[in-house]
Motif scaffolding. Structure first.
Motif, PDB file in Angstrom:
ATOM      1  N   ALA A   1     -12.387 -32.081  -4.613  1.00  0.00           N
ATOM      2  CA  ALA A   1     -13.857 -31.926  -4.556  1.00  0.00           C
ATOM      3  C   ALA A   1     -14.284 -32.908  -3.648  1.00  0.00           C
ATOM      4  O   ALA A   1     -15.849 -32.797  -3.399  1.00  0.00           O
ATOM      5  CB  ALA A   1     -14.239 -31.275  -5.674  1.00  0.00           C
ATOM      6  N   ILE A   2     -14.225 -33.689  -4.754  1.00  0.00           N
ATOM      7  CA  ILE A   2     -14.946 -35.393  -4.375  1.00  0.00           C
ATOM      8  C   ILE A   2     -15.341 -35.440  -2.681  1.00  0.00           C
ATOM      9  O   ILE A   2     -16.488 -36.201  -1.849  1.00  0.00           O
ATOM     10  CB  ILE A   2     -14.373 -36.893  -4.676  1.00  0.00           C
ATOM     11  CG1 ILE A   2     -14.554 -36.840  -6.514  1.00  0.00           C
ATOM     12  CG2 ILE A   2     -15.270 -38.254  -4.319  1.00  0.00           C
ATOM     13  CD1 ILE A   2     -14.239 -37.839  -7.301  1.00  0.00           C
ATOM     14  N   LEU A   3     -13.858 -35.694  -2.398  1.00  0.00           N
ATOM     15  CA  LEU A   3     -13.657 -35.938  -0.072  1.00  0.00           C
ATOM     16  C   LEU A   3     -14.119 -34.576   0.300  1.00  0.00           C
ATOM     17  O   LEU A   3     -15.041 -34.953   1.303  1.00  0.00           O
ATOM     18  CB  LEU A   3     -12.566 -35.625   0.188  1.00  0.00           C
ATOM     19  CG  LEU A   3     -10.960 -36.688  -1.155  1.00  0.00           C
ATOM     20  CD1 LEU A   3      -9.884 -36.608  -0.445  1.00  0.00           C
ATOM     21  CD2 LEU A   3     -11.914 -38.497   0.412  1.00  0.00           C
ATOM     22  N   SER A   4     -14.810 -33.746  -0.494  1.00  0.00           N
ATOM     23  CA  SER A   4     -14.961 -32.467   0.613  1.00  0.00           C
ATOM     24  C   SER A   4     -16.639 -32.105   0.308  1.00  0.00           C
ATOM     25  O   SER A   4     -17.312 -31.346   0.977  1.00  0.00           O
ATOM     26  CB  SER A   4     -14.344 -31.347   0.567  1.00  0.00           C
ATOM     27  OG  SER A   4     -14.435 -30.244  -1.258  1.00  0.00           O
ATOM     28  N   ALA A   5     -16.996 -33.069  -0.524  1.00  0.00           N
ATOM     29  CA  ALA A   5     -18.317 -33.366  -0.725  1.00  0.00           C
ATOM     30  C   ALA A   5     -19.523 -33.599   0.125  1.00  0.00           C
ATOM     31  O   ALA A   5     -18.797 -34.290   0.861  1.00  0.00           O
ATOM     32  CB  ALA A   5     -19.087 -34.363  -2.382  1.00  0.00           C
ATOM     33  N   ASP A   6     -20.451 -32.879  -0.089  1.00  0.00           N
ATOM     34  CA  ASP A   6     -21.103 -32.641   1.218  1.00  0.00           C
ATOM     35  C   ASP A   6     -22.431 -34.068   0.673  1.00  0.00           C
ATOM     36  O   ASP A   6     -23.346 -34.100   1.581  1.00  0.00           O
ATOM     37  CB  ASP A   6     -21.943 -32.404   1.839  1.00  0.00           C
ATOM     38  CG  ASP A   6     -22.935 -31.158   0.345  1.00  0.00           C
ATOM     39  OD1 ASP A   6     -22.883 -31.613  -0.270  1.00  0.00           O
ATOM     40  OD2 ASP A   6     -23.693 -30.122   1.276  1.00  0.00           O
ATOM     41  N   SER A   7     -22.832 -34.640  -0.121  1.00  0.00           N
ATOM     42  CA  SER A   7     -23.640 -35.703  -0.368  1.00  0.00           C
ATOM     43  C   SER A   7     -23.010 -36.539  -1.777  1.00  0.00           C
ATOM     44  O   SER A   7     -21.714 -36.488  -2.677  1.00  0.00           O
ATOM     45  CB  SER A   7     -24.612 -34.945  -0.893  1.00  0.00           C
ATOM     46  OG  SER A   7     -24.602 -34.149  -2.417  1.00  0.00           O
ATOM     47  N   LEU A   8     -23.477 -37.404  -1.627  1.00  0.00           N
ATOM     48  CA  LEU A   8     -22.869 -39.124  -2.790  1.00  0.00           C
ATOM     49  C   LEU A   8     -23.266 -38.080  -4.759  1.00  0.00           C
ATOM     50  O   LEU A   8     -22.956 -37.921  -5.414  1.00  0.00           O
ATOM     51  CB  LEU A   8     -24.192 -39.552  -2.258  1.00  0.00           C
ATOM     52  CG  LEU A   8     -23.908 -41.147  -3.474  1.00  0.00           C
ATOM     53  CD1 LEU A   8     -22.617 -41.586  -3.831  1.00  0.00           C
ATOM     54  CD2 LEU A   8     -24.425 -42.017  -3.161  1.00  0.00           C
ATOM     55  N   ALA A   9     -24.780 -37.138  -4.291  1.00  0.00           N
ATOM     56  CA  ALA A   9     -25.176 -36.707  -5.428  1.00  0.00           C
ATOM     57  C   ALA A   9     -24.073 -35.768  -6.240  1.00  0.00           C
ATOM     58  O   ALA A   9     -23.510 -35.734  -7.404  1.00  0.00           O
ATOM     59  CB  ALA A   9     -26.365 -36.279  -6.034  1.00  0.00           C
ATOM     60  N   THR A  10     -23.445 -35.322  -5.827  1.00  0.00           N
ATOM     61  CA  THR A  10     -22.153 -34.391  -5.566  1.00  0.00           C
ATOM     62  C   THR A  10     -21.229 -34.898  -6.285  1.00  0.00           C
ATOM     63  O   THR A  10     -20.741 -34.320  -7.242  1.00  0.00           O
ATOM     64  CB  THR A  10     -21.823 -33.280  -4.303  1.00  0.00           C
ATOM     65  OG1 THR A  10     -22.997 -32.770  -4.251  1.00  0.00           O
ATOM     66  CG2 THR A  10     -20.740 -31.929  -4.610  1.00  0.00           C
ATOM     67  N   ILE A  11     -20.964 -36.409  -5.253  1.00  0.00           N
ATOM     68  CA  ILE A  11     -19.244 -36.197  -6.152  1.00  0.00           C
ATOM     69  C   ILE A  11     -19.934 -36.563  -7.314  1.00  0.00           C
ATOM     70  O   ILE A  11     -19.205 -36.813  -7.855  1.00  0.00           O
ATOM     71  CB  ILE A  11     -19.001 -37.507  -4.527  1.00  0.00           C
ATOM     72  CG1 ILE A  11     -19.008 -37.296  -3.355  1.00  0.00           C
ATOM     73  CG2 ILE A  11     -18.309 -38.486  -5.236  1.00  0.00           C
ATOM     74  CD1 ILE A  11     -18.875 -38.356  -2.847  1.00  0.00           C
ATOM     75  N   LEU A  12     -21.211 -37.407  -7.768  1.00  0.00           N
ATOM     76  CA  LEU A  12     -21.091 -38.270  -8.833  1.00  0.00           C
ATOM     77  C   LEU A  12     -21.527 -36.836  -9.922  1.00  0.00           C
ATOM     78  O   LEU A  12     -21.023 -37.479 -11.107  1.00  0.00           O
ATOM     79  CB  LEU A  12     -22.094 -39.068  -9.499  1.00  0.00           C
ATOM     80  CG  LEU A  12     -22.983 -40.577  -7.704  1.00  0.00           C
ATOM     81  CD1 LEU A  12     -23.781 -40.438  -7.833  1.00  0.00           C
ATOM     82  CD2 LEU A  12     -21.962 -41.258  -8.658  1.00  0.00           C
ATOM     83  N   ASP A  13     -21.409 -36.034  -9.626  1.00  0.00           N
ATOM     84  CA  ASP A  13     -22.548 -34.828 -10.246  1.00  0.00           C
ATOM     85  C   ASP A  13     -20.177 -33.900 -11.008  1.00  0.00           C
ATOM     86  O   ASP A  13     -19.871 -34.048 -11.896  1.00  0.00           O
ATOM     87  CB  ASP A  13     -22.857 -34.575 -10.361  1.00  0.00           C
ATOM     88  CG  ASP A  13     -24.026 -34.306 -10.192  1.00  0.00           C
ATOM     89  OD1 ASP A  13     -24.333 -35.478 -10.683  1.00  0.00           O
ATOM     90  OD2 ASP A  13     -24.955 -33.284  -9.127  1.00  0.00           O
ATOM     91  N   LEU A  14     -20.076 -34.223  -9.656  1.00  0.00           N
ATOM     92  CA  LEU A  14     -18.345 -33.839 -10.246  1.00  0.00           C
ATOM     93  C   LEU A  14     -17.471 -35.037 -10.778  1.00  0.00           C
ATOM     94  O   LEU A  14     -16.631 -34.580 -11.667  1.00  0.00           O
ATOM     95  CB  LEU A  14     -17.750 -33.684  -8.705  1.00  0.00           C
ATOM     96  CG  LEU A  14     -17.988 -32.345  -7.934  1.00  0.00           C
ATOM     97  CD1 LEU A  14     -17.442 -32.124  -6.709  1.00  0.00           C
ATOM     98  CD2 LEU A  14     -17.533 -30.667  -8.608  1.00  0.00           C
ATOM     99  N   THR A  15     -17.996 -35.976 -10.561  1.00  0.00           N
ATOM    100  CA  THR A  15     -16.900 -36.736 -11.216  1.00  0.00           C
ATOM    101  C   THR A  15     -17.400 -37.208 -13.114  1.00  0.00           C
ATOM    102  O   THR A  15     -16.591 -37.200 -13.959  1.00  0.00           O
ATOM    103  CB  THR A  15     -17.013 -38.142 -11.010  1.00  0.00           C
ATOM    104  OG1 THR A  15     -16.705 -38.476  -9.567  1.00  0.00           O
ATOM    105  CG2 THR A  15     -16.279 -39.640 -11.511  1.00  0.00           C
ATOM    106  N   ILE A  16     -18.809 -37.324 -13.073  1.00  0.00           N
ATOM    107  CA  ILE A  16     -18.898 -37.139 -14.634  1.00  0.00           C
ATOM    108  C   ILE A  16     -18.891 -36.197 -15.028  1.00  0.00           C
ATOM    109  O   ILE A  16     -18.443 -35.738 -16.485  1.00  0.00           O
ATOM    110  CB  ILE A  16     -20.616 -37.350 -14.621  1.00  0.00           C
ATOM    111  CG1 ILE A  16     -20.716 -38.264 -15.707  1.00  0.00           C
ATOM    112  CG2 ILE A  16     -21.706 -36.670 -14.625  1.00  0.00           C
ATOM    113  CD1 ILE A  16     -20.885 -39.675 -16.206  1.00  0.00           C
ATOM    114  N   GLU A  17     -18.397 -34.689 -14.785  1.00  0.00           N
ATOM    115  CA  GLU A  17     -18.440 -33.873 -15.279  1.00  0.00           C
ATOM    116  C   GLU A  17     -16.919 -33.211 -15.722  1.00  0.00           C
ATOM    117  O   GLU A  17     -16.487 -32.534 -17.217  1.00  0.00           O
ATOM    118  CB  GLU A  17     -18.689 -32.061 -14.474  1.00  0.00           C
ATOM    119  CG  GLU A  17     -20.419 -31.784 -14.572  1.00  0.00           C
ATOM    120  CD  GLU A  17     -20.023 -30.892 -13.763  1.00  0.00           C
ATOM    121  OE1 GLU A  17     -19.366 -30.245 -12.684  1.00  0.00           O
ATOM    122  OE2 GLU A  17     -21.510 -30.569 -13.062  1.00  0.00           O
TER     123      GLU A  17
END
Length: 884
Positions: free
Chosen positions: A187-203
């Protein structure tokens, strides 16, 4: 895909070598070095081949999985191997493939890596299971051999079974965590923005580890500040900045160490930020660093609501996610940095284009500061320029101080600004409060970061561009490079604006000078035109005084001429367009007075004002009298006298123009005199020529006619009537010849035909008046003959008359043709008759038939004359250039 083909054909071995060196040292691989090198080259070829394909990006995933499994087969199981794989391939392939295709390739690699790693773990689990079964079989065999031993070992076996169950549970939990970790990494690698990466990680972290607060923070080691990127606790919103007070812990994080604090309440004298989180219920702390290379860029911070150790599994998950998030964040940063650079380059190009607009200096300076804010975010900015050896504020944006206050401040020579001016090198002050070179001023105390770059033109500094911000550490080295580029363009624009202003000022002066010179030339041209158009002295002088009066905006102008006999001056022309009384004043001048006679001894204008010199004429100081001598061929011709308003005359008076006007008038007067002399000489010469013609031709013919008449009378007395008839015919022939010659001579006296009608029509009039009346067929043929120079026209006309007169007198022709044409820059005239021709001896006996005069005439205009004659007729050809 041409760029990728180039990589596939030329650089696979190099990329594989870089990749192998980066990843192989993270784990031990049992394979020989040659085998390892071969496998990395194959995986590199797979990656290049995948990026070369033109299909959808999803088709790259299977290729990536093959590479991921290849890493596991090489026993490169540690996350560092995967991280270095991504870094290496991103650096080597990012210039030749889009971020989206690279992202799908990395997603495939991560997926294949996780699948293969999971398969390997499952294989290990199977080996454990088999070992347990083997142990169980051994135990059963031992039980069959000895039930006593079996009972003794039964308890031990039960414990082993329980341990195996716990191991299996652990394996299942590990597999489950790996699966979830694999999913989050994908999910992180396929995320289209830095905000999405951070949201996935924190969740994901919030699901795995219940805590008071879980944060992903960005750390600035230089300023010792942390910034919340994401947090599970509403008390710490995104973007909140917190100071770092535990310097030892910061240093340990920078070295890659994981920080664990068992109980935060046990820390004495906690900082305000630490006390805040403790009040929220935090007890135990775990901080995992996020490092890229050797640099600390952030961390994952977890606060538990009770005191306990973090399990190895929890630490492992956080470490894995920290590594993945670090790679993703840095990749995103690199991409955003590249996009920022491209955006800045685009803006700089737009700015460069905007700065080429033709603006005055003030507009340009304001425009520069407006454009600067598009390139570099700032609180306020200013431009300082060197003017007359001093540095002055010429433009500012949002500075609270007035320009006068800033100029006074500059006189104190602030160290920071002076260093940039003297060294011509840019400078950054990250924190003005901590800099010894910064002078804090009350109204500008908000400035915490400051940057200055010199404005350079051709290696020399013409000023300084300053930018500031209200937050410490706001400017980076990239901002400095951008500012230097911007300042270079701004300096060129400022220098061009200065040059344009100078050029416009010079052009204005030059234009005014050109207008004045043009007016002077128009006046002189008008005088020249008046000279050409008028050969009458009175008319010329009247026009000249009118032009002189207009040239100097005079009240009146007059020309006095010198009487050759008495040497006295007498008025010859007057103009008084404003008021006739001023003209009467000039006419009434006492020409005997010395001040008026003085210019006759000089070529320079003589000027007098008011009653001091001309009190007897009623002048006051508001009127100025100017007189200048008119000279020709070393003798005085007269005076040009002007009466002008003193004030206007002092503004407009040009002595050189007055001297030139006087020279033109003098030359015109002399030309008229010479023209009159030349005209008189030409009249006398023409009269003498006509007298010779009448004597040589007409008189001889009339005398012969008289002889024939006397012979007829004698024959009649003796009764010889045949002889009488012959003599009468001879008498008639001679009288007709005399009539034709008189007509041609009379036509030559009518010189106005040429001036009135031009050469072609004048020749046609001659043929109608003389040749047609004599019964001769005659015609003029003209081709492309336009307006001709006066000298050429007069010469060709006289040559044609001489040739026609010769044909009329001697050729006895019945037809004569005149052909006129232009060839190149020459005029050609040919006169042809069908007469009996003539020979050189006849020409000599007849006195030359005027050929010598024709040769002289055509030679005066640079032309040639050729004559050809035989029994069939005569050809006379004249040729002369049209440019005289």
């Amino acid at each position: 895909m041409e760029a990728v083909d180039t990589i596939a054909s030329q650089s696979i071995e190099r990329i594989a070598g870089v990749w192998r060196k980066a990843a192989v040292h993270t784990s031990y691989s049992p394979l020989p070095p040659a085998e390892i090198r071969d496998r990395f080259e194959k995986m590199t070829a797979i990656a290049v081949d995948a990026l070369r394909q033109d299909g959808p990006a999803e088709t790259i995933l299977p290729h990536g999985r093959v590479i991921g499994r290849g890493l596991v087969e090489l026993n490169l199981l540690r996350p560092e191997a995967l991280e270095r794989t991504f870094v290496c391939l991103s650096e080597e392939l990012s210039d030749n493939a889009s971020p989206g295709r690279l992202g799908h390739l990395f997603a495939g690699i991560a997926g294949g890596f996780a699948e293969a790693k999971q398969a390997k773990l499952l294989a290990q689990q199977e080996a454990i299971r088999r070992a347990a079964n083997s142990a169980l079989q051994t135990a059963q065999s031992d039980l069959a051999a000895s039930r006593d031993t079996l009972r003794a070992l039964n308890l031990e076996l039960s414990e082993q079974v329980a341990e195996r169950g716990r191991a299996e549970e652990i394996q299942r939990d590990l597999a489950d965590r790996l699966q979830r970790l694999h999913e989050i990494e994908l999910a992180i690698l396929s995320a289209d923005s830095l905000a999405t990466i951070l949201d996935l990680t924190i969740e994901h972290l919030d699901t795995l580890i219940p805590a008071v607060s879980i944060s992903i923070t960005q750390i600035d080691v230089a300023t010792k500040q942390s910034k919340i990127l994401r947090n599970t606790n509403p008390a710490y919103p995104t973007g909140r900045e917190l100071p770092i007070t535990m310097i030892d812990a910061l240093n340990r994080l920078g070295e890659g160490e994981v920080i664990y604090i068992a109980d935060l309440r046990a820390i004495p004298n906690p900082s305000p930020s630490l006390a805040e989180i403790v009040e929220l219920g935090a007890r135990s702390l775990l901080t995992v660093p996020m490092r890229y290379g050797e640099s600390l860029i952030g961390g994952i911070v977890i606060f538990l609501d009770h005191v306990r150790e973090f399990t190895p599994a929890e630490k492992a998950v956080v470490l894995e996610l920290a590594g993945s998030v670090t790679v993703a964040i840095q990749s995103r940063r690199l991409l955003e940095a590249e996009q920022t650079i491209r955006r800045r380059e685009t803006i700089l190009r737009e700015v460069a284009a905007a700065l080429t607009m033709n603006l005055n200096l003030d507009e340009l300076l304001s425009h520069i500061l407006n454009q600067l804010e598009r390139v570099i975010a700032n609180r306020s900015s200013a431009i300082f320029l060197m003017e007359d050896g001093e540095t002055r504020v010429v433009a500012q944006r949002r500075l609270p101080s007035s320009p006068e206050r800033l100029d006074n401040l500059l006189r104190t020579q602030p160290l920071a600004l002076r260093a940039v001016i003297e060294t011509a090198r840019p400078a950054i002050i990250s924190d003005t409060y901590a800099s010894p070179d910064w002078l804090i001023i009350d109204e500008m105390a908000y400035i915490r970061s400051w940057m200055a770059v010199p404005l350079m033109v051709k290696g020399e500094s013409i000023g300084v561009l300053t930018i500031d911000h209200d937050r410490p550490g706001s400017f980076t080295n990239e901002d400095l490079e951008t500012a230097v580029t911007f300042a270079h363009q701004a300096a060129i624009a400022i220098d061009n604006a200065r040059l344009l202003a100078q050029a416009q000022t010079h052009a204005g002066k030059l234009e005014a000078h050109v207008r004045q010179r043009t007016r002077d030339l128009e006046i002189l041209y008008s005088l020249t035109a008046a000279t050409i158009e008028n050969h009458d002295m009175d008319t010329l002088l009247r026009q000249c005084v009118v032009l002189a009066e207009d040239a100097f905006n005079c009240l009146a102008a007059a020309i006095y001429l010198v009487d050759d006999e008495t040497d006295d001056l007498h008025p010859a022309a007057l103009s008084a367009a404003v008021d006739p009384r001023w003209g009467e004043l000039l006419i009434g001048l006492n020409h005997k007075e010395l001040t008026l006679r003085h210019p006759l001894r000089s070529t320079a204008p003589d000027r007098a004002t008011g009653p001091e010199s001309y009190s007897s004429w009623g002048l006051d100081e508001s009127r100025t009298l100017v007189a200048i001598t008119l000279r020709g061929r070393g003798r005085v011709l007269g005076l040009l006298v002007l009466l002008c308003p003193t004030f206007e005359f002092s503004l407009n008076f040009d002595p050189e123009l007055l001297i030139a006007i006087a020279g033109q008038i003098s030359a015109a007067m002399e030309n008229i005199r010479l023209h009159q002399i030349a005209r008189q000489a030409a009249i006398i010469e023409e009269r003498e020529r006509l007298a010779r013609e009448i004597h040589d031709q007409v008189t001889q013919s009339i005398y012969s006619a008289g002889l024939f008449a006397e012979a007829a009378r004698t024959a009649s007395e003796i009764g010889d009537y045949n002889q009488v008839e012959n003599r009468i015919h001879s008498t008639l022939r001679m009288t007709n010849q005399s009539l034709r010659e008189l007509r041609s001579l009379l036509f030559e006296l009518r010189t106005d035909s040429l001036a009135r009608n031009g050469l072609v029509e004048a020749l046609r009039e001659r043929l109608q008046t003389v040749e047609h009346r004599a019964g001769i067929v005659a015609e003029v043929f003209a081709t492309n003959v336009g307006e001709l120079p006066v000298a050429v026209e007069e010469t060709f006309y006289r040559v044609a008359l001489e040739a026609l007169n010769n044909s009329l007198r001697h050729a006895h022709a019945s037809q004569v043709d005149v052909v006129l044409m232009t060839e190149g820059s020459d005029l050609i005239m040919t006169i042809v008759d069908n007469g009996m021709g003539f020979g050189r001896e006849a020409t000599t006996r007849s006195g030359g038939m005027g050929l010598e005069g024709m040769q002289k005439r055509i030679g005066k205009v640079g032309g040639l004359l050729s004559i050809s004659s035989n029994e069939n007729g005569t050809w006379v050809t004249a040729r002369a250039p049209l440019t005289q």
